[in-house]
Design a protein around this motif. Structure first.
Motif, PDB file in Angstrom:
ATOM      1  N   LEU A 340       0.646  -1.069  -0.042  1.00 35.73           N
ATOM      2  CA  LEU A 340       0.065  -0.049   0.036  1.00 35.73           C
ATOM      3  C   LEU A 340       0.812   1.148   0.169  1.00 35.73           C
ATOM      4  CD1 LEU A 340      -1.609   0.282   3.437  1.00 35.73           C
ATOM      5  CD2 LEU A 340       0.294  -1.069   3.189  1.00 35.73           C
ATOM      6  N   THR A 341       0.334   2.473  -0.396  1.00 32.81           N
ATOM      7  CA  THR A 341       1.172   3.679  -0.620  1.00 32.81           C
ATOM      8  C   THR A 341       1.017   4.587   0.461  1.00 32.81           C
ATOM      9  OG1 THR A 341      -0.821   4.271  -1.887  1.00 32.81           O
ATOM     10  CG2 THR A 341       1.161   3.496  -3.187  1.00 32.81           C
ATOM     11  N   ASP A 342      -0.027   4.475   1.506  1.00 34.67           N
ATOM     12  CA  ASP A 342      -0.261   5.228   2.418  1.00 34.67           C
ATOM     13  C   ASP A 342      -0.694   4.666   3.685  1.00 34.67           C
ATOM     14  OD1 ASP A 342      -1.718   8.787   1.964  1.00 34.67           O
ATOM     15  OD2 ASP A 342      -1.566   7.562   3.964  1.00 34.67           O
ATOM     16  N   VAL A 343      -0.181   5.091   4.903  1.00 36.31           N
ATOM     17  CA  VAL A 343      -0.504   4.751   6.144  1.00 36.31           C
ATOM     18  C   VAL A 343      -2.077   5.054   6.377  1.00 36.31           C
ATOM     19  CG1 VAL A 343       1.735   4.665   7.083  1.00 36.31           C
ATOM     20  CG2 VAL A 343       0.336   6.590   7.551  1.00 36.31           C
ATOM     21  N   GLY A 344      -2.454   6.069   5.784  1.00 33.34           N
ATOM     22  CA  GLY A 344      -4.054   6.504   6.056  1.00 33.34           C
ATOM     23  C   GLY A 344      -4.893   5.458   5.325  1.00 33.34           C
ATOM     24  N   PHE A 345      -4.523   4.501   4.532  1.00 35.94           N
ATOM     25  CA  PHE A 345      -5.244   3.352   4.013  1.00 35.94           C
ATOM     26  C   PHE A 345      -5.519   2.103   4.769  1.00 35.94           C
ATOM     27  CE2 PHE A 345      -3.546   4.879  -0.290  1.00 35.94           C
ATOM     28  CZ  PHE A 345      -4.495   6.020  -0.406  1.00 35.94           C
ATOM     29  N   ILE A 393      -2.376  -4.921  -4.449  1.00 41.15           N
ATOM     30  CA  ILE A 393      -1.814  -3.355  -4.521  1.00 41.15           C
ATOM     31  C   ILE A 393      -3.168  -2.393  -4.097  1.00 41.15           C
ATOM     32  CG2 ILE A 393      -0.839  -1.560  -5.761  1.00 41.15           C
ATOM     33  CD1 ILE A 393      -0.019  -3.866  -7.702  1.00 41.15           C
ATOM     34  N   PHE A 394      -2.846  -1.582  -3.015  1.00 44.42           N
ATOM     35  CA  PHE A 394      -3.828  -0.627  -2.574  1.00 44.42           C
ATOM     36  C   PHE A 394      -3.153   0.803  -2.718  1.00 44.42           C
ATOM     37  CE2 PHE A 394      -4.687  -4.496   0.092  1.00 44.42           C
ATOM     38  CZ  PHE A 394      -6.040  -4.622  -0.284  1.00 44.42           C
ATOM     39  N   GLY A 395      -3.284   1.404  -4.040  1.00 48.81           N
ATOM     40  CA  GLY A 395      -2.671   2.649  -4.115  1.00 48.81           C
ATOM     41  C   GLY A 395      -3.829   3.657  -3.967  1.00 48.81           C
ATOM     42  N   ALA A 396      -3.458   5.018  -4.174  1.00 53.17           N
ATOM     43  CA  ALA A 396      -4.372   6.188  -3.983  1.00 53.17           C
ATOM     44  C   ALA A 396      -5.460   6.023  -5.098  1.00 53.17           C
ATOM     45  CB  ALA A 396      -3.780   7.477  -4.413  1.00 53.17           C
ATOM     46  N   ASP A 397      -5.182   5.729  -6.393  1.00 53.10           N
ATOM     47  CA  ASP A 397      -6.448   5.216  -7.368  1.00 53.10           C
ATOM     48  C   ASP A 397      -7.362   4.300  -6.880  1.00 53.10           C
ATOM     49  OD1 ASP A 397      -5.125   7.360  -9.088  1.00 53.10           O
ATOM     50  OD2 ASP A 397      -4.482   6.087 -10.411  1.00 53.10           O
ATOM     51  N   GLU A 398      -6.586   3.137  -6.467  1.00 61.07           N
ATOM     52  CA  GLU A 398      -7.511   2.023  -5.911  1.00 61.07           C
ATOM     53  C   GLU A 398      -8.419   2.376  -4.808  1.00 61.07           C
ATOM     54  OE1 GLU A 398      -4.419   1.798  -6.678  1.00 61.07           O
ATOM     55  OE2 GLU A 398      -4.174  -0.191  -8.048  1.00 61.07           O
ATOM     56  N   ILE A 399      -7.998   2.962  -3.835  1.00 61.14           N
ATOM     57  CA  ILE A 399      -8.656   3.374  -2.547  1.00 61.14           C
ATOM     58  C   ILE A 399      -9.962   4.455  -3.049  1.00 61.14           C
ATOM     59  CG2 ILE A 399      -8.667   4.654  -0.596  1.00 61.14           C
ATOM     60  CD1 ILE A 399      -7.451   1.883  -0.276  1.00 61.14           C
ATOM     61  N   ALA A 400      -9.480   5.301  -4.180  1.00 57.88           N
ATOM     62  CA  ALA A 400     -10.289   6.317  -4.475  1.00 57.88           C
ATOM     63  C   ALA A 400     -11.437   5.688  -5.191  1.00 57.88           C
ATOM     64  CB  ALA A 400      -9.876   7.322  -5.370  1.00 57.88           C
ATOM     65  N   GLY A 402     -12.537   2.430  -4.806  1.00 59.54           N
ATOM     66  CA  GLY A 402     -13.040   1.372  -4.129  1.00 59.54           C
ATOM     67  C   GLY A 402     -12.676   0.054  -4.484  1.00 59.54           C
ATOM     68  N   VAL A 403     -11.331  -0.180  -5.274  1.00 59.51           N
ATOM     69  CA  VAL A 403     -10.789  -1.406  -5.638  1.00 59.51           C
ATOM     70  C   VAL A 403      -9.292  -1.816  -5.149  1.00 59.51           C
ATOM     71  CG1 VAL A 403     -12.350  -1.200  -7.906  1.00 59.51           C
ATOM     72  CG2 VAL A 403      -9.752  -0.288  -7.677  1.00 59.51           C
ATOM     73  N   VAL A 404      -9.152  -2.943  -5.421  1.00 61.71           N
ATOM     74  CA  VAL A 404      -7.869  -3.170  -5.232  1.00 61.71           C
ATOM     75  C   VAL A 404      -7.201  -3.916  -6.545  1.00 61.71           C
ATOM     76  CG1 VAL A 404      -8.467  -5.509  -4.224  1.00 61.71           C
ATOM     77  CG2 VAL A 404      -6.129  -4.735  -3.954  1.00 61.71           C
ATOM     78  N   THR A 405      -5.938  -3.901  -6.888  1.00 58.77           N
ATOM     79  CA  THR A 405      -5.141  -4.540  -8.089  1.00 58.77           C
ATOM     80  C   THR A 405      -4.783  -5.682  -7.423  1.00 58.77           C
ATOM     81  OG1 THR A 405      -4.830  -2.353  -9.036  1.00 58.77           O
ATOM     82  CG2 THR A 405      -3.492  -4.120 -10.151  1.00 58.77           C
ATOM     83  N   VAL A 406      -5.025  -6.894  -8.308  1.00 62.25           N
ATOM     84  CA  VAL A 406      -4.240  -8.197  -7.921  1.00 62.25           C
ATOM     85  C   VAL A 406      -3.509  -8.495  -9.004  1.00 62.25           C
ATOM     86  CG1 VAL A 406      -4.955 -10.645  -7.671  1.00 62.25           C
ATOM     87  CG2 VAL A 406      -6.671  -8.803  -7.146  1.00 62.25           C
TER      88      VAL A 406
END
Ligand code: ATP
Ligand code: MG
Length: 435
Positions: A340-345, A393-400, A402-406
């Motif tokens: 993940l890219t951000d501890v906030g996630f 992968i939980f990046g900013a785009d994914e979180i925005a 509501g998805v995750v990249t596998v």
């Protein structure tokens, strides 16, 4: 307040000699062995028993016999400072199991088939295959007197070796007869060794009148000739004892379990009678016995219970694992590594990971280091090193979105997939069946 950067470091403490830490990744092999054992014990209907690691010293002295290696020189015994009780770290677990069976009337309803796994303690000279804290798998069939149960426990140990892929192990078997037969043999042994008194070492001379059977156990090369010429217990056995051994052997034969009769096999504890056996390999040097056991029909009364026959064995886990060191015990690989890219996630990410775990998918999560996440490149390196099949992968785009990249870590050609975070139950199944 002390400044932590200038304060002297405390002296390093190390583990006790002969007592080993079992660390990852090696511990996974221990777990795999334990899993194998549990599966096997279920197949033979043996139930798990767990007794304390500390027992009254008297249990081992009475159970194992005073003139044995263990009781004479290998026990970790101490006085309980609070009440003066003499206590001992268990050097083996048969006596403890029997004590527990008596204490809780486990045989009220007929026989009981039990197994255990755990640490034992003996003060020995540490070397390969010989430690001061070591581990045993053990099986004990209490309340059964027939040769079919001797054969059952032997078949079980044999099956375990087969499952573990241990080849080159020889099964040796012998009969120690019944106490009165042993007494006759004992007198003949004493006469024989007295006639060859000069050939005996100091230890043998000391034990000659205390416990002459122990002399047969001696590994002193200088004594092997006189031991080889000693009267054989087999020649003192009555019909019933011989028939018992023959019955055990015929069941082994019917199951294609090769074995040899070793007349010198006597075992290190006094509690055995009739059948004794060992599984021996030539691949571990001097410490070649991986499993040993036998019948002990008199131990129950020896430690204060109602008489009941019993038979069992113990297997040294370190020796077994050493033997199969080159072969891989099937260790389940990790399914998923989460980056993940951000501890906030973390709240959203961990909510998703918990759902995966609920569905049986194993997940290792990237954690922050001093509050900061490593860069993506470093995280992917760790994901690769973890052996996981997939990266999530939980990046900013994914979180925005509501998805995750596998990402398939083992096959980069497989296109990356985006999956909805609120539909974990829908896609988790495909991850699990693929991993
Ligand atoms: P040995 O002749 O090697 O000393 P033992 O007769 O003392 O063996 P048992 O008390 O019958 O051994 O224990 C059963 C098994 O436990 C052994 O066959 C061995 O695999 C294992 N074992 C015994 N002592 C140790 C030890 N100190 N370290 C590691 N494994 C051991
Ligand atoms: Mg020993």
């Amino acid at each position: 307040m002390t400044d932590s950067t200038t304060a002297p470091r405390a002296e390093k403490l190390s583990a006790i000699k002969g007592m080993n830490d079992i660390l990852p990744p090696d511990s996974a092999r221990w777990e795999a062995l334990e899993d194998s054992v549990r599966t096997l014990m279920r197949l033979y209907a043996y139930e798990n028993i767990r007794t304390p690691i500390v027992e009254h010293t008297a249990l081992f002295v009475r159970g194992l016999g005073e003139v044995t290696d263990i009781v004479e020189k290998e026990m970790y015994s101490f006085e309980d400072r609070l009440n003066g009780d003499r206590l001992t770290l268990r050097p083996e677990n048969t006596a403890g199991v029997v004590r527990a069976a008596i204490e809780h009337s486990l045989l009220y309803n007929g026989g009981k088939r039990l197994y255990y796994m755990g640490p034992m303690f003996r003060h020995e000279r540490p070397q390969r295959g010989r430690y001061r804290q070591f581990h045993q798998i053990g099986a004990e069939a209490l309340g059964f007197g027939g040769p079919e149960v001797d054969a059952e426990v032997i078949l079980m140990a044999h099956a375990l070796c087969q499952r573990l892929g241990i080849a080159d192990v020889e099964l040796q078997i012998n009969s120690l007869g019944q106490p009165q037969e042993r007494n006759a043999h004992r007198a003949a042994l004493i006469a024989h060794f007295e006639a060859h008194h000069d050939a005996l070492d100091a230890e043998a001379k000391r034990r000659l009148h205390l416990n002459p059977l122990r002399l047969l156990d001696s590994k002193n090369p200088a004594m092997q000739d006189v031991i080889g010429a000693a009267p054989k217990l087999m020649d003192f056995l009555g019909e019933a004892s011989k028939a018992h051994l023959a019955a055990v052997r015929s069941i082994l034969d019917a199951n294609g379990v090769a074995h040899t009769v070793n007349h010198r096999l006597v075992r290190g504890m006094d509690y055995y009678n009739l059948t004794v056996f060992e599984f021996v390999t030539t691949q571990l040097g001097a410490q070649g016995t991986i499993c040993a056991g036998g019948r002990y029909d008199y131990l129950m009364e020896q430690v204060g219970g109602k008489p009941a026959p019993a038979v069992g064995w113990a297997m040294g886990m370190e020796r077994v694992l050493d033997l199969i060191a080159q072969q891989s015990l099937a260790v389940a690989p990790l399914d998923v590594y989460a980056v993940l890219t951000d501890v906030g996630f973390f709240p959203r990410v961990q909510q998703c990971l918990e759902q995966l775990r609920l569905r049986g998918i194993s997940v290792q999560m990237q954690a922050a280091v001093d509050g900061v996440l490593p860069g993506m490149k470093a995280q992917f390196k760790r994901a690769d090193a973890s052996g996981a099949r997939y990266a999530l992968i939980f990046g900013a785009d994914e979180i925005a979105d509501g998805v995750v990249t596998v990402k398939d870590l083992r096959d980069p050609a497989v296109p990356q997939l985006r999956q909805a975070l609120d539909g974990v139950s829908l896609w988790a199944h495909s991850l699990q069946s693929a991993a």
